[in-house]
Design a protein around this motif. Sequence first.
Motif: not given
Length: 351
Positions: A257-258, A260, A263-264, A277, A280-281, A284
Amino acid sequence: MPCRLRRSAPLLAALGVLSLSAPAAAQDVAAAEALFERGLADMQAGRYETGCKALAESERIDPQPGTLFTLASCEARWGRIATAVARFKDYLARFDRMTPAEQARQGQRPKLAMEERDRLSPQIPRLALSLPPGAPAGTVVRRDGSVLGEAALGVALPVDPGDHRVSIQAPGAPVREQHVTIAAGETKELTLALKDAPAAQAPAPPPRSPAPAIVPAPAPASPEVPAGRRTALYLTGGLGAAGLVLGGITGALVLGEKGTIDEHCGSGIEATDPKACDTTGRDAGNSANTLATVSTIGFAVGLAGVGAALVLYLTEPKAAAPAVTASPRWISAGVLEAGPNGAVLGARGRF
């Protein structure tokens, strides 16, 4: 020489013919005739053994086709099937060598001989005698006193029904003899043995002790592990292992999950501004928090379970070692001897 006429059994009625043999001494002819009469009378009275032997001797002294035919009939009635068939075959072979005039004087004998030969042949028993593996050269096999040649060994040869005496003898060794019984129509194969089968050996007697048997007092029983304690050990150990596995798996998911979140989210998982965020972030991040909590709890439970199981194992009562006696002694009445060198376990018309 004048012809000789004899009366035959009912089977031979009306079959009297002239003698076809070469001239013989008058004394031999008289002896053969007397033996024939005696043999024929014994055969008609059911005394086949004496009757057949008298007929055979008559045929030996003065061979005659009628004597041979009568002898074959006697052997058949006696139950000596193989011998009877051989006699009938001999008679038919002699008949084939006769002149037409001599054959005409034989009457119905050839027809009766062929009928008896064909009737008895399927009933002939056969016996095959073989040497044992590794028999030395020169080993002799006999059946009813007659030596069997090498070519006859292992071959099912015709024999008369009943009991037969067979023997085997290796060079320089004693004769080994046995009896074999065979029935009409039966075939047997027998491998002879040069040695008797080894007899079962009696168990060796127990060794004698120079000193009286001493039975030591039983050692104190070692403490047994309570069933509940052993069950608790297994449960805590299993629970600890499961906790460690759960913590490891959820920890690995947190790391997933980190990626993801990185990234977001603009500032990563430690950002204080939720707006940094996207959706999605944020999802996550929430999932990572939950998984991190589960991982922490799993590792805690695992470590506690493993620790408890270790404590139970280390504090478990141990069996006491058996006492060692320096002097040799007998245990269980001489079955087990323990001493300085170790332990030994023991167990006690003749016409």
